[in-house]
Design a protein around this motif. Structure first.
Motif, short mmCIF file in Angstrom:
data_model
loop_
_atom_site.label_atom_id
_atom_site.label_comp_id
_atom_site.label_asym_id
_atom_site.label_seq_id
_atom_site.Cartn_x
_atom_site.Cartn_y
_atom_site.Cartn_z
N VAL B 318 15.04 53.77 19.12
CA VAL B 318 13.81 53.50 18.26
C VAL B 318 12.99 54.54 18.33
CG1 VAL B 318 11.89 51.80 18.07
CG2 VAL B 318 14.49 50.85 18.57
N THR B 319 12.34 54.98 17.26
CA THR B 319 11.22 55.96 17.52
C THR B 319 9.90 55.60 17.22
OG1 THR B 319 11.99 56.68 15.40
CG2 THR B 319 12.85 57.89 17.26
N SER B 320 9.85 54.25 16.53
CA SER B 320 8.56 53.98 16.25
C SER B 320 8.67 52.16 16.25
CB SER B 320 7.88 54.18 14.77
OG SER B 320 7.36 55.56 15.00
N GLY B 321 8.10 51.50 16.70
CA GLY B 321 7.83 50.09 16.53
C GLY B 321 6.64 49.47 16.89
N ALA B 322 6.35 48.27 16.07
CA ALA B 322 5.15 47.84 16.32
C ALA B 322 5.17 46.28 15.52
CB ALA B 322 4.13 48.50 15.26
N PHE B 323 4.28 45.52 15.65
CA PHE B 323 4.32 44.20 14.82
C PHE B 323 3.49 44.61 13.70
CE2 PHE B 323 1.93 40.45 13.32
CZ PHE B 323 2.97 39.40 13.72
N GLY B 324 4.15 44.31 12.38
CA GLY B 324 3.77 44.44 11.13
C GLY B 324 2.95 43.29 10.51
N PRO B 325 1.63 43.46 10.54
CA PRO B 325 0.82 42.31 10.10
C PRO B 325 1.11 41.77 8.74
CG PRO B 325 -0.48 43.82 11.24
CD PRO B 325 0.82 44.62 11.11
N SER B 326 1.37 42.71 7.70
CA SER B 326 1.61 42.08 6.33
C SER B 326 3.12 41.19 6.54
CB SER B 326 1.78 43.26 5.29
OG SER B 326 0.22 43.88 5.68
N LEU B 327 4.07 41.94 7.38
CA LEU B 327 5.15 41.03 7.21
C LEU B 327 5.31 40.04 8.27
CD1 LEU B 327 5.95 44.31 6.53
CD2 LEU B 327 8.27 43.33 6.62
N ASP B 328 4.34 39.83 9.04
CA ASP B 328 4.07 38.88 10.11
C ASP B 328 5.52 39.01 10.97
OD1 ASP B 328 3.20 36.81 11.51
OD2 ASP B 328 3.63 35.27 10.52
N ALA B 329 6.06 40.14 11.17
CA ALA B 329 7.00 40.32 11.83
C ALA B 329 6.89 41.44 12.61
CB ALA B 329 8.22 40.13 11.22
N PRO B 330 7.93 41.65 13.63
CA PRO B 330 7.89 42.95 14.35
C PRO B 330 8.75 43.96 13.39
CG PRO B 330 9.25 41.40 15.48
CD PRO B 330 8.55 40.55 14.75
N ILE B 331 8.49 45.07 13.33
CA ILE B 331 9.43 46.01 12.60
C ILE B 331 9.48 47.45 13.50
CG2 ILE B 331 8.60 45.57 10.35
CD1 ILE B 331 6.49 47.39 10.30
N SER B 332 10.53 48.07 13.19
CA SER B 332 10.70 49.30 13.88
C SER B 332 11.45 50.39 12.93
CB SER B 332 11.71 49.32 15.32
OG SER B 332 11.12 48.34 16.10
N MET B 333 11.55 51.74 13.38
CA MET B 333 12.18 52.76 12.60
C MET B 333 12.79 53.40 13.96
SD MET B 333 9.94 55.80 10.66
CE MET B 333 9.08 54.65 9.60
N GLY B 334 14.05 54.07 13.45
CA GLY B 334 14.75 54.65 14.46
C GLY B 334 16.01 55.69 13.96
#
Lengths: 119, 372
Positions: B318-334
């Motif tokens: 994983v290279t970026s990860g956070a909670f996505g407020p508009s998705l109301d779910a955690p999201i990551s990129m990698g």
């Protein structure tokens, strides 16, 4: 009420200590988006990592303040972590721990000492 | 010896909006050598949602603004972008590449008629200006007398139109010089949130007045770097230093689209061309993907990815990860090995000693709302 240096509040009643984080801590952490609670029934030792909370900024651990048994956890927080920001010192407690030796509580700060600690 | 002399190497730079940030109650943090607002009293979560629902004002004055008075063809020596084909009044996303095919930074390139205008990342500005000077010499003019604001979100056009009406005529990636009560604004219809919006270069001494005029609109809230990060992550936009670096190639990063047909077929004279074009043709061994954790636990940068709960060899990170407020779910990129990069593939991220399921998904997480 007693307070730890990790900004937990400890509310003892009849040998059972309810644990949460202080309003000061909740504000510093920012919006809480994830809470992972321990299993009911496990025995924990002081300083074990028992709760994981994550804010929009970072992950942090909540440590067991005392030796004892986790007898209840605040399950609704898992689905509504934002409650920790709304009511950290009320509804948003994390767990209740049954302790053997209440004298360990004496090591922690009282209201006035905690107020000094965060100022 | 002078105990109290500030070390110029560690002093943080301040933008022309510094005083305004403090007045608005911002929490200021060091970022790429600058003292920047990470959030305001509204908090990251609500700042994010406000930007998607109404409009957010960002201070991005830390980014490097540079004028290039060279021929467009000359810039093609350091970027694989079709700069010659960039029409006047238009902007294009670009990257700087190394001789080995890695990405040295990403940037925006605008054709403003008698000159090119580029915006580079704050953290890489020194490197970029130096490599531009090596290639273009005196044609490189860093701009230090202008601030840069971004107004992002669905209400942006209505709000900016109150300051400069002709912004309404612009579409996504247009650039123009627009007159305003705060002097000439160098405006582009673009941003880093996935929303319609504008990036506005304004003279330093007019920046605070412009910011106050925009903030006076009830739909506008000031937004910090915290929400800027979750907004760009939901929009699937990579961040240099996290998702892109000199060890990552354009094909791996999914940025082949930024290398125009003219540069692939005819003008193949950019740094790292042989490696980059080979990889674009053959396909890379790893790819940048979106990752949707299947539990509510965010998976942040550095989390190692495996193909199963028991596999010993990692297949990605994983290279970026956070909670996505508009998705109301955690999201990551990698990045994951290409054989595991198909959408829907279930992988496992190792978090606090546990392997938790995460699904590979296409980027962006949320469709962009650019005005095309």
């Amino acid at each position: 009420m007693k307070y730890t240096e990790q900004h937990e509040w400890l509310d003892e009643d009849n040998g059972i200590v309810t644990v949460g984080i202080t309003a000061h801590a909740a504000e510093q952490l920012g919006d809480i988006v994830f809470v992972e609670l321990p299993e009911v029934g496990i025995e924990v030792s002081k300083d074990d990592e028992v709760v994981v909370i994550e804010s929009v900024k970072a992950a942090s651990d909540i440590l067991a303040p005392l030796d004892g048994e986790i007898i209840e956890v605040n399950d609704p927080l898992t689905d509504d972590p934002g409650k920790v920001n709304e009511d950290p010192e009320g509804e948003a407690w994390f767990f209740k721990i049954k302790v053997e030796d209440l004298s360990d509580l004496d090591d922690y700060m009282d209201d006035a000492e905690y107020k000094d600690f965060i100022s | 010896m002078g105990d109290h002399v500030a070390n110029p190497n560690t002093a943080l730079k301040r933008t022309p909006l510094h005083g305004l940030h403090l007045e608005l109650g911002a929490k200021m943090v060091p970022f790429a050598g600058w003292e920047m607002p990470v959030h305001y009293p509204m908090g990251v979560l609500r700042e994010h949602l406000h930007t998607r629902a109404e409009a957010g004002l960002f201070d991005v004055s830390h980014m490097g603004q540079v004028i290039l008075t060279c021929d467009p063809a000359a810039l093609e020596a350091v970027v694989p972008v079709d700069v010659i084909g960039l029409a006047e009044g238009r902007q294009r996303y670009g990257i700087f590449t190394s001789d080995t095919g890695g990405i040295l930074d990403d940037l925006m390139i605008a054709n403003r008629g008698d000159h090119l205008f580029v915006v580079v990342n704050a953290s890489m500005a020194d490197q970029d200006i130096s490599l531009l000077r090596d290639a273009l010499g005196d044609a490189v003019q860093p701009i230090t007398n202008r601030a840069l604001l971004a107004l992002q979100g669905p209400r942006s056009e209505d709000i900016l139109a109150e300051v400069t009406l002709s912004c309404r005529e612009m579409r996504f990636m247009d650039v123009a010089t627009l007159p305003s009560p705060h002097g000439d604004l160098w405006v582009s219809r673009s941003g880093y949130t996935g929303e319609d919006g504008f990036e506005i270069s304004v003279a330093n001494d007019q920046a605070e007045a412009l910011a106050r005029a925009l903030l006076a609109h009830p739909a506008v809230a000031p937004i910090g770097l915290g929400a800027r990060d979750s907004l760009r992550l939901e929009a699937g936009l990579p961040l240099y230093g996290a998702d892109l670096d000199r060890a990552t190639t354009p094909a791996e990063a999914g940025l082949g689209w930024a290398i125009g047909k003219a540069r692939r077929e005819n003008r193949r004279d950019f740094p790292g061309a042989a490696t980059i074009l080979d990889q674009l043709a053959m396909g890379p061994a790893r790819k940048r993907v979106g990752l949707l954790p299947r539990t509510r636990a965010p998976m942040r940068a550095g989390v190692t990815l495996f193909s199963s709960e028991t596999a010993e060899m990692p297949i990605g990170t994983v290279t970026s990860g956070a909670f996505g407020p508009s998705l109301d779910a955690p999201i990551s990129m990698g990045y994951v090995a290409t054989e595991h990069a198909a959408s829907g593939t279930v992988l496992f991220g190792e978090l606090r000693g546990k392997r938790l399921p995460v699904s590979v998904t296409q980027l962006p997480f949320r469709p962009s709302t650019y005005k095309r």
